[in-house]
Every structure is written in C-alpha cells, then in structure tokens.
Design an enzyme around this catalytic site. Structure first.
Site, short mmCIF file in Angstrom:
data_model
loop_
_atom_site.label_atom_id
_atom_site.label_comp_id
_atom_site.label_asym_id
_atom_site.label_seq_id
_atom_site.Cartn_x
_atom_site.Cartn_y
_atom_site.Cartn_z
N SER A 101 -104.79 47.06 -96.70
CA SER A 101 -105.42 45.76 -96.45
C SER A 101 -106.79 45.67 -97.12
CB SER A 101 -105.55 45.50 -94.95
OG SER A 101 -106.24 46.56 -94.36
N ASP B 247 -98.92 56.07 -93.09
CA ASP B 247 -100.08 56.88 -92.67
C ASP B 247 -101.21 55.95 -92.21
OD1 ASP B 247 -101.83 58.98 -92.24
OD2 ASP B 247 -102.48 59.09 -94.33
N ALA C 120 -100.32 45.51 -93.56
CA ALA C 120 -99.12 46.34 -93.49
C ALA C 120 -98.03 45.72 -92.62
CB ALA C 120 -99.49 47.71 -92.93
N ARG D 244 -99.13 65.83 -98.97
CA ARG D 244 -98.94 65.15 -100.26
C ARG D 244 -98.14 66.05 -101.20
NH1 ARG D 244 -104.48 62.58 -99.41
NH2 ARG D 244 -105.57 64.50 -99.89
N CYS E 36 -102.93 60.01 -86.86
CA CYS E 36 -104.15 60.84 -86.90
C CYS E 36 -105.03 60.56 -85.69
CB CYS E 36 -104.92 60.61 -88.20
SG CYS E 36 -105.46 58.92 -88.42
N1 SAH Z 1 -102.88 57.72 -96.56
C1 SAH Z 1 -104.27 57.69 -96.94
C2 SAH Z 1 -105.20 57.55 -95.75
C3 SAH Z 1 -104.94 56.31 -94.91
S1 SAH Z 1 -106.34 55.79 -94.03
C4 SAH Z 1 -104.60 58.92 -97.78
O1 SAH Z 1 -103.78 59.86 -97.87
O2 SAH Z 1 -105.69 58.97 -98.34
C5 SAH Z 1 -105.81 54.29 -93.37
C6 SAH Z 1 -105.86 53.11 -94.32
O3 SAH Z 1 -105.24 52.02 -93.67
C7 SAH Z 1 -107.25 52.60 -94.71
O4 SAH Z 1 -107.38 52.63 -96.11
C8 SAH Z 1 -107.32 51.15 -94.21
O5 SAH Z 1 -107.95 50.27 -95.12
C9 SAH Z 1 -105.86 50.81 -94.09
N2 SAH Z 1 -105.51 49.78 -93.10
C10 SAH Z 1 -106.02 49.63 -91.86
N3 SAH Z 1 -105.37 48.62 -91.21
C11 SAH Z 1 -104.45 48.13 -92.07
C12 SAH Z 1 -103.47 47.09 -92.00
N4 SAH Z 1 -103.33 46.37 -90.89
N5 SAH Z 1 -102.68 46.88 -93.07
C13 SAH Z 1 -102.82 47.62 -94.19
N6 SAH Z 1 -103.72 48.61 -94.31
C14 SAH Z 1 -104.53 48.86 -93.28
#
Ligand code: SAH
Length: 396
Positions: free
Chosen positions: A254, A300, A283, A215, A340
């Site tokens: 989401s 991410d 997404a 970040r 991850c």
């Molecule tokens: N980048 C964040 C961590 C991401 S964790 C940080 O730095 O804190 C992954 C995230 O993806 C979760 O919040 C989850 O709700 C979201 N997610 C999972 N599947 C998804 C989808 N199909 N579309 C959008 N978001 C999604």
C-alpha cells in the site's frame, strides 16, 4: 553492592520468574523502591527475603526493569564490551561476519543476546542501532565506541534510529542520525543479491533482515511459477523469486515509497527484467479478485496485533487474507504465509491459517515451518522473543 544504585524489593512470590532468568520485572511485582530513581537508571532487584536477583535498567511503565545481569556487580565498560563481543562472536560462528555473499545481518537481538532494549543491525559496515529503553539510550555512545573497537576494519559508522522507539514519556526529543562516523554506502548483499537500504526513513532499521532464510527457501520454490508477493515492502521476496526462475512476479504494497524501493531493488539485480510488475494498492482489495492468476503467493503482512487487546481482530485479518489466497490459487500452488506479531502465538497463527484452509475447502498440506534466523536468537528464558512464524503450504 554500590550504594549509588537504588534497590528495589519485589513482592513475596513475585521473584520466581527472575529466578528463572526471565529478564523483565513488571511494575505490579514491585513492593518497594528504596530511593529516588529516574528513567534509565540502573537498579538492583531483591526478593522479599532480600536475596539479590539481578541488576537492570529502570523504566516507569508496565515493564519496570529490564534485567541486564544476574550477577551482583555493577556493569562497567568491560561488562558491555564482553556482552557485545559475545554477540559478535556468535555472528562470526554463524559465518555472517566474513561472508562474501551476505553483509547484512542482526548483530544484537535485545533479550536474545542478553541486552534487553537494544537492537543493532549491520549493513555492510554501518551499524544501525535502535534503542527501546532509556537505559540503553543513555549509554549509546559507549556502545558505539565498543562496536568500533571490536569490528575494526569491518566498521564504518553507527546510526542511531531510536526517535520512534523510545518510550514517548521519556521526553528526550532525540533525533535520528549518525553518532559515530558516517557513510553513504547503503547497498548491501544478501546471498549475492543486492539491496538498497534506506535506514533513515525505512521501516524497522531499514530492511526485514529476519526473512533472509525464508527468502532463500522461496527461491527454491519459484521456478516457472507466477508469483504474487503481497506486502512486498522493499521487494525482498520478489528479487529472490526472479532469481529462482519465476515466470512472472507481481509485488503489492500500500505504500508508494515501498513500491519505488521494490522497483529499484529489482532493477539493481535484474536490469530490464520484463516479467516484474508492482502495484501500490491495498492488499485486502487486491486479494478480492486475483482469480487463478498465481501459483505461488507470499503473505507477509505487518504485525496485525501489537497489543493483546487487538489479538482477536488480528486473527480475523490473518484468516481473511489466507482464505482469499487458498480460494483462488491455482491447483498445485504454494503459499508462504507469515505472522510477525509477538502477541500472536504459533498455535493461534496456525489455527487462523487452518480455519482459512477449511473456509476454502481445499486440500492443504504443510511443507515447511518457518521462523526467524539464527542471527535473531531467542533467549530460552524469554520465549516472547520468538516472534516470526511462517508456514509453507501446498494447495491441491
Ligand atoms: N515482506 C517484506 C516485509 C513486509 S512489512 C520483506 O520481506 O521485506 C509489511 C508491509 O506491508 C509494509 O511495507 C507496509 O507498507 C505494507 N502494508 C501495510 N498494510 C497494508 C495493506 N493494507 N495493504 C498492502 N500493504 C500493506
């Protein structure tokens, strides 16, 4: 060795990895267990030639023993104290413990700190503990007392968040909650920025601490850019992008709850900021048609693969979202892309990203290669602990 501890003999030739200090014994490697063992018991592990190899927590399942010590003596309070003290000393050397800008970090990183089955994250005095083995769960109160003793005035409370991480077959019916002290103080600082943490119902222990340095790097790339933060969760990358001078930031997740947390974290740091918008949506849908609106995109996603069987599908997922980003990002754009998933190797992840670049036909260069920060150390004998992989790419 103490007669109260059950010993376990490995099959011939199955002692090599433990001799190389790998901390896991798989069930298939076991020849004989010399007595009745319960989940979470300490057991001593011997080779087929009866050489002592290590002592660890027993658990029925694929990973049958998590080795805690390669020395032939039974772990007592002093043993656990010195392990935790050692981990805390490292964080102190990393300048995370007495730091005016940052008071959130990982205190114990399981195998990476020689404590398989135990994760402890530090949130400005509150230690959130997540146990992945019954053995660690059974000594949680002792571990909490040790933390209090070592941290002194840096200690407020210990919250146990193992409800969903213990093997379900253990049938412990454990509930999340404070096991020592309590605290309502849930605002933390990271590089001077503030974040509200929901350790009770948030993902992992409440915050993706492992993205801290990434970040901070993003902040340096964000100036005057139109930023899209996909899978934003609590908005970490979005807050840094605004701090870095982004022209606009769009955050997508989401989960409506995640979007609420993102909005809250943005407003704690930048009240009345006009250039941030968030979208609670999928997404894959959102990425279908972003045209050339953005010149910095962060991808991410959650671990697309948690098991080897789903690896193929996960790689397709990475390829798809990265291709969408490459196809549509403005010329001269930057993509921060991550995986991850522990089961996706660095090489496999790169291959997926390379294929995505080829699909888009754009000229793509790697600017930075990213991983997890030093407070998430990787045990050199257990490279499975290296799970976070990221690339910063320049798209011409
Ligand atoms: N980048 C964040 C961590 C991401 S964790 C940080 O730095 O804190 C992954 C995230 O993806 C979760 O919040 C989850 O709700 C979201 N997610 C999972 N599947 C998804 C989808 N199909 N579309 C959008 N978001 C999604």
């Amino acid at each position: 060795m103490d007669n109260n501890i059950v010993s376990l003999i490995l099959k011939s030739g199955k002692d090599q990895s433990v001799k190389r200090f790998h901390p896991w014994v798989f069930s298939g490697a076991i020849k004989k267990i010399n007595g009745p063992v319960s989940e979470g018991d300490l057991v001593s592990v011997y080779s087929n030639q009866h050489e002592f190899l290590g002592i660890g927590h027993y658990q029925p399942g694929s990973i049958a023993v998590r080795i805690i010590s390669f020395i032939e003596s039974i772990p007592n309070k002093d043993f656990w104290y010195s392990k935790i003290d050692n981990a805390i000393n490292l964080r102190n050397k990393l300048r995370l413990l007495n730091n005016n800008e940052t008071n959130v970090f990982r205190l114990i990183n399981a195998e990476g700190d020689g404590l398989p089955g135990l994760i402890i994250d530090y949130y400005n005095g509150v230690a959130v503990m997540q146990m992945h083995s019954v053995g660690m769960y059974l000594i949680r109160e002792q571990l909490a007392e040790i933390l209090k003793e070592i941290l002194g005035n840096k200690f407020l409370a210990v919250y146990d968040k193992s409800e969903k991480t213990l093997p379900f077959k253990a049938n412990l019916s454990n509930k999340n909650g404070f096991i020592l002290g309590d605290s309502e103080n849930n605002i933390v600082k990271e590089y001077g920025l503030q974040f509200k943490i929901d350790w009770e119902s948030g993902q992992k222990t409440g915050f993706f601490i492992d993205q801290r340095e990434n970040r901070e790097l993003l902040k340096k790339y964000a100036d005057k850019r139109d930023v899209l933060n996909m899978f934003c969760y609590t908005g970490g990358f979005s807050v840094y992008a605004l701090q870095g001078g982004a022209k606009s930031v769009h955050s997508v997740d989401s989960s409506a709850r995640a979007i609420d947390m993102t909005e809250e974290n943005i407003s704690i740091n930048f009240p009345d900021v006009p250039n941030h918008t968030s979208f609670a949506t999928d997404a894959f849908d959102y990425l279908k048609d972003i045209k050339d609106k953005y010149d910095l995109i962060i991808l991410d996603p959650p671990a697309f693969a948690k098991h080897r069987e789903t690896l193929g599908r996960a790689l397709k997922g990475y390829k798809r979202i990265n291709a969408r980003a490459f196809e549509q990002i403005r010329p001269g754009g930057i993509v921060f892309t991550f995986s991850c998933s522990q089961v996706v190797s660095k090489e496999k992840f790169r291959e997926a990203v390379f294929s995505a670049a080829a699909i888009s036909g754009r000229n793509v260069r790697i600017l930075n290669q990213l991983t997890q920060p030093a407070d998430h150390p990787v045990n050199i004998y257990h490279l499975e602990g290296e799970y976070l992989k990221g690339l910063v790419l320049y798209v011409e």
